[in-house]
Design an enzyme around this catalytic site. Structure first.
Site, PDB file in Angstrom:
ATOM      1  N   HIS A 172       1.348   1.856  -3.326  1.00  0.00           N
ATOM      2  CA  HIS A 172       0.275   2.664  -3.919  1.00  0.00           C
ATOM      3  C   HIS A 172       0.724   4.109  -4.104  1.00  0.00           C
ATOM      4  CE1 HIS A 172      -3.238  -0.226  -2.705  1.00  0.00           C
ATOM      5  NE2 HIS A 172      -2.415  -0.733  -3.591  1.00  0.00           N
TER       6      HIS A 172
ATOM      7  N   ASP B 120       0.874  -1.172   0.000  1.00  0.00           N
ATOM      8  CA  ASP B 120       0.000   0.000   0.000  1.00  0.00           C
ATOM      9  C   ASP B 120       0.910   1.220   0.000  1.00  0.00           C
ATOM     10  OD1 ASP B 120      -2.207   1.850   0.504  1.00  0.00           O
ATOM     11  OD2 ASP B 120      -3.326   0.127   1.247  1.00  0.00           O
TER      12      ASP B 120
END
Length: 584
Positions: A359, A325
Site C-alpha cells: 500500500h 499492506d
C-alpha cells in the site's frame, strides 16, 4: 541572518560531507573478547562493512549498537527436533533456547529441513540462526497461540501470541538465509474481490465460513464473530482477557513481536506469510534490519512488512519487500494510548531497499501519536506500490512528525499518488480511497480547535525524486487548522496522469521540479500560503499549467521565466485576494 531552518536545509544539501564527518566522530568501539573465558567470549552475530549506511545523515545519531553473543551453539536436533514438516517441534526450540541461555548465550541453529513448530519465545543473548535451506513453519493450530496482553495498531489490547516473540530482552538476533513462514493463510479473512474466481472457489471448498453476503471468507466461526462485532482490528469495548475468548481467532498476531528490547538484529532470512503484520519492533532501541526478504500475499489483510513503532536508533537497509499492506512503516502509537506512551520513533536510517507490491513503499503513520523525528530515507526503489512515499494521519491522533529527509528515490507504475500527504486518512487502502467520492469541501474545511489531538507534519525535505508513471504525481493535504508545513522538494521529475495538488499547506518549496501530466494542470494550489516555486517545468497541455485558488491562499510566488505566457498558463481563482499570487 541565518535562521535555524535555513541552516538545517543547508545541512541537508551538504549531507554527504556532514554525514561522513559525523560518522568519523561517533563510531563506537567494537566489543572485545573475554580472554580468560573463551567459551562465552562475545562474538558479533554477523560481520559486515556497513560504514556507508551512516554517510550523509542530516541529524546527530550514534552508530546503532549490534548484539554480540557467546560462541556456544547448539542445534535444535540436539533436543529431538524432527525435520519432516509434520512433527511439532515447539518443545525442541524451547529446550535449545533454555540450554543456550544457561550457558550465557550463543547461537540456536536451525539446520536445513522443514521444522513445524508452535510459538518460539526468544530470550536475551540468543541468536536464532536459520540456515540456508531451513524452513521454519508455524502451526495452523490456533490452540497453540493463547491470548496475551500486547499492543496492535498503536492500541493496548489482547491478541493471540505471536509465532516469534520477545519482551524486555537485550542482545537478540534472527540470522541466516532460511525461511520463516507464519502460516498466515490459516488466519486471514479474504475478500472475494481480491481473488480470481478459481482461487475463490478453491478457498471456499477448503473449509471456513462465509459472511452472510458471501463476499468475505473467514477461517472459523470465532474469526467471523470478531469481524461482525462492528470493530475494526482492535475491539475498543473489550478490556478483559475473558471478553476476547469468544473472538480469539479474529485476534490475529503479528509474526515477529519484539517489545522493549535493546540491541536487536534481523539479518538474512525470508519472513513470509504472516497472520497480521510481519515484523513489529515496539519500544526497542538499537535495531538493525538488513538483508531480509519480507513477503506476504498481495491480498493479505493487514499484511504489513515492517512496522517500526516507538523505537530509537534503527537502521533498515538492503531489504526487499513484497507485501499486502504498507511495506516499511514508521509508527508511534495511536490516539490517547499513543500520547500516554509518549515514546516517539526517532533516529532512523532507511537505505537501499526495494519494494514491489504494498500500500506504501515508505510510510509514516497513521498511528504516530507519540511523534516521529529524525528519519533519513535514501536510495530506495518502489515498483508498483499503491503509493510510493506515504504520510498519513487524521484528527484525533495528535503527535508531531518532523525532520524527515528523503533522497534518491525511484518509482514506477504507481497506481495512485507517487507521493501522498493525507491528514484525512480514513483507514482504507489507497486504491479503494481513490475510487470513493470525497466528502463535501465545506465539511472538510471546517476549522477545528487545535488541541493535543491535532496531528502535525512539518520540516520534510525531499531531493532527487524520479517518478516514471503514476496516477497522481504529488498530493499535499493538510488540515485547515494545522497546515502541512515546510515541505521542500528539489530536483524531481514526476511523470503521472495528474499533477501536483497542495491543499491547506504552508511553506511548500518546489525547486527544479518537472511535472509531466496527461490531464489537468501540472500544479493546483488551494487555501495555501508561503509557496515558493522556482525552476518549474512541465509539458504543454490544453488546460492552464498552474491553478491558484482559495480565499485563504497567501504569498504564492512563481518565477515568470518558467512560463511563456503567464496570463494564459496561470489560472487565478475568483476568490483570491489581490496579493495572494506574485509572478516575478
Amino acid at each position: 541572518m541565518i535562521t535555524k531552518k535555513i541552516l538545517k536545509h543547508r545541512l541537508f544539501l551538504l549531507a554527504g560531507i556532514a554525514g561522513a564527518l559525523q560518522f568519523g566522530c561517533q563510531q563506537q568501539p567494537a566489543a572485545t573478547a573475554t580472554a580468560n573465558n573463551p567459551a562465552t567470549a562475545p562474538v558479533a552475530a554477523s560481520t559486515t562493512n556497513d560504514d556507508w549506511v551512516y554517510e550523509g545523515i542530516e541529524f546527530d545519531m550514534l552508530r546503532v549498537q549490534e548484539p554480540s553473543f557467546g560462541n556456544y551453539s547448539v542445534s535444535i536436533t540436539d533436543f529431538g527436533a524432527v525435520s519432516d514438516g509434520l512433527t511439532k517441534n515447539t518443545a525442541a526450540f524451547e529446550k535449545a533456547i533454555a540450554d543456550v541461555v544457561a550457558k550465557g548465550g550463543g547461537k540456536v541453529i536451525v539446520p536445513r529441513g522443514m521444522w513445524l513448530t508452535g510459538p518460539i519465545v526468544l530470550k536475551s543473548n540468543i541468536n536464532l540462526h536459520v540456515e540456508d535451506g531451513a524452513l521454519v513453519l508455524f502451526s495452523n493450530d490456533f490452540d497453540d497461540y493463547p491470548l496475551v496482553k500486547t499492543s496492535f495498531e498503536g492500541l493496548n489490547t489482547f491478541r493471540c501470541q505471536s509465532p516469534i516473540s520477545g519482551r524486555d530482552l537485550e542482545n537478540v538476533a534472527i540470522t541466516g538465509k532460511g525461511v520463516i513462514d507464519g502460516n498466515g493463510d490459516a488466519w486471514r479473512p479474504v475478500k472475494k474481490d481480491k481473488m480470481t474466481e478459481g482461487q475463490w472457489k478453491k478457498l471456499v471448498k477448503s473449509g471456513g465460513v462465509l459472511r452472510e453476503d458471501g463476499k468475505i471468507w473467514y477461517p472459523t466461526e470465532s474469526s467471523k464473530r470478531g469481524a461482525v462485532t462492528g470493530n475494526f482490528n482492535v475491539p475498543l469495548d473489550l478490556t478483559e482477557k475473558e471478553q476476547f475468548e469468544p473472538i480469539k481467532d479474529f485476534m490475529r498476531p503479528v509474526m515477529v513481536s519484539l517489545i522493549n528490547c535493546k540491541k536487536v538484529l534481523l539479518d538474512g532470512p525470508t519472513f513470509q506469510n504472516s497472520p497480521a503484520w510481519n515484523i513489529h519492533p515496539l519500544m526497542c532501541e538499537d535495531v538493525t534490519i538488513r538483508n531480509l526478504t519480507v513477503r506476504n500475499p498481495w491480498y493479505s489483510q493487514n499484511g504489513d512488512g515492517l512496522d517500526l513503532e516507538s523505537c530509537k536508533n534503527s537502521v533498515i537497509y538492503n531489504n526487499t519487500f513484497d507485501v499486502g499492506d504498507d511495506a516499511i512503516c514508521i509508527k508511534s502509537g495511536k490516539d490517547q494510548h499513543g500520547r500516554e506512551r509518549g515514546i516517539p520513533t526517532e533516529n532512523v536510517i532507511v537505505k537501499n531497499n526495494v519494494v514491489y507490491h504494498g500500500h506504501g513503499g515508505f510510510v509514516v503513520g497513521s498511528e504516530m501519536s507519540s511523534g516521529v523525528k529524525n528519519v533519513h530515507v535514501s536510495n530506495c526503489t518502489f515498483i508498483g506500490t499503491d503509493i510510493g512515499l506515504r504520510f498519513k494521519s487524521t484528527r484525533g491522533r495528535g503527535g508531531v512528525v518532523e525532520n524527515i529527509y528523503i533522497s534518491n528515490i525511484d518509482m514506477i507504475n504507481i497506481p495512485t499518488q507517487a507521493i501522498s500527504f493525507n491528514l484525512f486518512y480514513g483507514g482504507n487502502s489507497p486504491v479503494l480511497e481513490a475510487t470513493q467520492k470525497a466528502e463535501t469541501e465545506k465539511r472538510d474545511e471546517q476549522l477545528m480547535p487545535v488541541t493535543e489531538e491535532t496531528p502535525s507534519f512539518k520540516d520534510i525535505y525531499m531531493k532527487n525524486i524520479r517518478v516514471a508513471g503514476a496516477d497522481e504525481a504529488l498530493a499535499l493535504q493538510g488540515l485547515p487548522e494545522m497546515n502541512l508545513k515546510n515541505v521542500n522538494i528539489e530536483n524531481a521529475v514526476l511523470k503521472a496522469k495528474k499533477g501536483i495538488t497542495a491543499v491547506d499547506t504552508d511553506g511548500i518549496i518546489l525547486k527544479n521540479v518537472r511535472v509531466e501530466t496527461e490531464q489537468g494542470p501540472a500544479l493546483t494550489i488551494y487555501n495555501s500560503k508561503n509557496i515558493d516555486i522556482t525552476g518549474f517545468s512541465y509539458n504543454e497541455g490544453k488546460e492552464p499549467v498552474v491553478k491558484v485558488l482559495g480565499p485563504k491562499t497567501e504569498k504564492v510566488r512563481l518565477e515568470k521565466k518558467d512560463f511563456n505566457n503567464a496570463a494564459k498558463q496561470v489560472s487565478k481563482g475568483k476568490d483570491l485576494t489581490g496579493t495572494a499570487l506574485n509572478i516575478e
